[in-house]
Design an enzyme around this catalytic site. Structure first.
Site, PDB file in Angstrom:
ATOM      1  N   LYS A  15       5.995  69.040 -26.265  1.00  0.00           N
ATOM      2  CA  LYS A  15       5.387  69.241 -24.946  1.00  0.00           C
ATOM      3  C   LYS A  15       5.402  67.948 -24.139  1.00  0.00           C
ATOM      4  O   LYS A  15       5.498  66.835 -24.661  1.00  0.00           O
ATOM      5  CB  LYS A  15       3.958  69.763 -25.070  1.00  0.00           C
ATOM      6  CG  LYS A  15       3.004  68.905 -25.924  1.00  0.00           C
ATOM      7  CD  LYS A  15       2.421  67.715 -25.196  1.00  0.00           C
ATOM      8  CE  LYS A  15       1.557  66.830 -26.087  1.00  0.00           C
ATOM      9  NZ  LYS A  15       1.107  65.580 -25.423  1.00  0.00           N
ATOM     10  N   PRO A 120      10.073  63.390 -31.367  1.00  0.00           N
ATOM     11  CA  PRO A 120       9.730  62.041 -31.846  1.00  0.00           C
ATOM     12  C   PRO A 120       8.427  61.998 -32.634  1.00  0.00           C
ATOM     13  O   PRO A 120       7.453  62.666 -32.271  1.00  0.00           O
ATOM     14  CB  PRO A 120       9.625  61.231 -30.549  1.00  0.00           C
ATOM     15  CG  PRO A 120      10.528  61.941 -29.595  1.00  0.00           C
ATOM     16  CD  PRO A 120      10.414  63.395 -29.929  1.00  0.00           C
ATOM     17  N   VAL A 121       8.432  61.226 -33.709  1.00  0.00           N
ATOM     18  CA  VAL A 121       7.246  61.067 -34.557  1.00  0.00           C
ATOM     19  C   VAL A 121       6.283  60.099 -33.872  1.00  0.00           C
ATOM     20  O   VAL A 121       6.677  59.010 -33.455  1.00  0.00           O
ATOM     21  CB  VAL A 121       7.647  60.531 -35.944  1.00  0.00           C
ATOM     22  CG1 VAL A 121       6.404  60.335 -36.819  1.00  0.00           C
ATOM     23  CG2 VAL A 121       8.639  61.479 -36.614  1.00  0.00           C
ATOM     24  N   GLY A 123       5.157  60.254 -30.998  1.00  0.00           N
ATOM     25  CA  GLY A 123       5.810  59.959 -29.722  1.00  0.00           C
ATOM     26  C   GLY A 123       5.097  60.493 -28.503  1.00  0.00           C
ATOM     27  O   GLY A 123       5.612  60.391 -27.391  1.00  0.00           O
ATOM     28  N   GLY A 124       3.923  61.117 -28.673  1.00  0.00           N
ATOM     29  CA  GLY A 124       3.205  61.647 -27.531  1.00  0.00           C
ATOM     30  C   GLY A 124       3.698  63.002 -27.073  1.00  0.00           C
ATOM     31  O   GLY A 124       3.353  63.446 -25.976  1.00  0.00           O
ATOM     32  N   MET A 125       4.487  63.688 -27.897  1.00  0.00           N
ATOM     33  CA  MET A 125       5.029  64.995 -27.534  1.00  0.00           C
ATOM     34  C   MET A 125       4.511  66.122 -28.424  1.00  0.00           C
ATOM     35  O   MET A 125       4.993  67.243 -28.339  1.00  0.00           O
ATOM     36  CB  MET A 125       6.553  64.975 -27.579  1.00  0.00           C
ATOM     37  CG  MET A 125       7.189  64.155 -26.466  1.00  0.00           C
ATOM     38  SD  MET A 125       8.967  64.450 -26.391  1.00  0.00           S
ATOM     39  CE  MET A 125       9.004  66.192 -25.915  1.00  0.00           C
ATOM     40  N   GLY A 128       3.861  66.794 -34.477  1.00  0.00           N
ATOM     41  CA  GLY A 128       3.081  67.233 -35.622  1.00  0.00           C
ATOM     42  C   GLY A 128       2.334  68.524 -35.334  1.00  0.00           C
ATOM     43  O   GLY A 128       2.199  69.395 -36.205  1.00  0.00           O
ATOM     44  N   ALA A 130       3.384  70.817 -33.231  1.00  0.00           N
ATOM     45  CA  ALA A 130       4.397  71.881 -33.259  1.00  0.00           C
ATOM     46  C   ALA A 130       4.695  72.303 -34.690  1.00  0.00           C
ATOM     47  O   ALA A 130       4.855  73.499 -34.981  1.00  0.00           O
ATOM     48  CB  ALA A 130       5.668  71.400 -32.566  1.00  0.00           C
ATOM     49  N   ASP A 162      -3.485  69.817 -29.690  1.00  0.00           N
ATOM     50  CA  ASP A 162      -2.231  70.319 -29.138  1.00  0.00           C
ATOM     51  C   ASP A 162      -1.682  71.541 -29.871  1.00  0.00           C
ATOM     52  O   ASP A 162      -0.712  72.149 -29.420  1.00  0.00           O
ATOM     53  CB  ASP A 162      -1.162  69.222 -29.152  1.00  0.00           C
ATOM     54  CG  ASP A 162      -1.468  68.101 -28.171  1.00  0.00           C
ATOM     55  OD1 ASP A 162      -2.197  68.353 -27.200  1.00  0.00           O
ATOM     56  OD2 ASP A 162      -0.960  66.974 -28.378  1.00  0.00           O
TER      57      ASP A 162
END
Length: 332
Positions: A15, A120-121, A123-125, A128, A130, A162
């Site tokens: 995200k 990205p680990v 990475g702010g997306m 984990g 997901a 998240d």
């Protein structure tokens, strides 16, 4: 009831927070936030397989051909193993998700999870998160628990802010700690270029840096007294209109400055992205991934190519995309 040969594979998206406003610090250690999430086409894949042995096993790889896999090979040549940063034990979010579904099932065996990661680990997306969302859906289908969307979302709330959004996908407003979701309209795709950093930033450290900065500037009231935020209407209007120029003008992330302070090497990279033709750029979540908003697909491809020629790891993606989805079943 599952069989020992049964398996289910599920995808779930990373995200971008196109708007992320951070409010007061709660006694729980979380903050009240107002987030506008957009799920993008960088996906995690989780395969859950039923086993006769009780317990949860877990293996991890970086998705072959992904930028994450390329970065991992490059860093391994320098003696750094990015995969080693991902826990394989019960602390992994996907393993915790599987444990929650197992506890709600009649299965007296176990589950083996295989994670194929492209997000990205640290990475702010929400990579984990997901993984956890995909594991919830995969184990629910595998074990026949039929928990339903709402129950899975409630389990997701136990795992991280998240996770419920990774289940939902699309575009959504997140309030409370980010888990109180309301879907929002975004009828046409937006085009982004992600600049992946090859290193992670601790989310708690980024929040702590924001709190420290606010208290230093305020000179008095602590972070618990920050006003409760609300999502700006102009962000939702831009998404509904499908207008990237309008959205570019209102992108905002309260964690951006703390992330750039913790990782100052990101500042010139963000400037390079804008110089390459992006409409605007933002730190994704707590960073360090940078998200560059582009006018259309051709511009995103051109920006990614230009930045790639400069030695940056650039990935064009689109959003919104669906949340966690079952891709395949075998022997269930």
């Amino acid at each position: 009831m599952p069989t020992t040969s049964g398996s289910v594979t599920v995808s779930a998206p990373g995200k971008i927070n196109v708007c992320f406003l951070v409010g007061p610090l709660l006694p729980s250690g979380y903050h009240r936030v107002a987030s506008v999430y957009q799920a993008v086409s960088l996906l995690e894949h989780v395969t859950a397989t039923a086993t006769d042995e009780p317990g949860i096993g877990l293996t991890v790889e970086f998705t072959p051909g992904s930028v994450l896999a390329v970065q991992a090979r490059r860093q391994l040549d320098s003696g750094v193993d990015l995969l080693a940063a991902i826990p394989r034990d019960a602390t992994n979010l996907a393993a915790r998700a599987a444990a929650l579904v197992l506890a709600a099932s009649d299965w007296d065996g176990g589950v083996r999870l295989h994670l194929s990661k492209a997000v990205p680990v640290a990475g702010g997306m929400g990579g984990g998160s997901a993984d956890a969302a995909a594991a919830l859906v995969a184990c629910d289908a595998l074990l026949g628990t039929a928990l339903g969307t709402r129950a899975l979302a409630r389990l997701g709330e136990q795992l991280g802010a998240d996770v419920p959004f990774a289940l939902l996908g699309g575009v959504a407003v997140g309030l409370g700690t980010g888990t109180e979701l309301t879907s929002a309209l975004a009828p046409v795709p937006f085009h982004w270029v992600l600049l992946t950093a090859g290193f992670g930033i601790s989310t708690p450290r980024t929040y702590a840096a924001l709190d420290e900065h606010r208290q230093a500037v305020a000179g008095g009231p602590g972070p618990e007294h920050i006003p409760v935020p609300a999502p700006p209407a102009e962000v939702l209007h831009a998404l509904r209109a499908g207008d990237p120029h309008r959205l570019a003008a209102v992108l905002r992330n309260d964690l951006q400055e703390p992330a750039l302070t913790l990782a100052p090497r990101l500042r010139p990279v963000l400037a390079e992205g804008l110089a390459a033709g992006a409409l605007a750029g933002i730190v994704s979540g707590s960073g360090p991934t940078l998200a560059l908003l582009c006018a259309d697909e051709d511009d995103a491809d051109a920006v990614a190519t230009s930045l790639g020629h400069r030695g940056l790891d650039a990935v064009p993606v689109t959003g919104p995309v669906a949340g966690a989805q079952i891709l395949s079943r075998a022997g269930t």
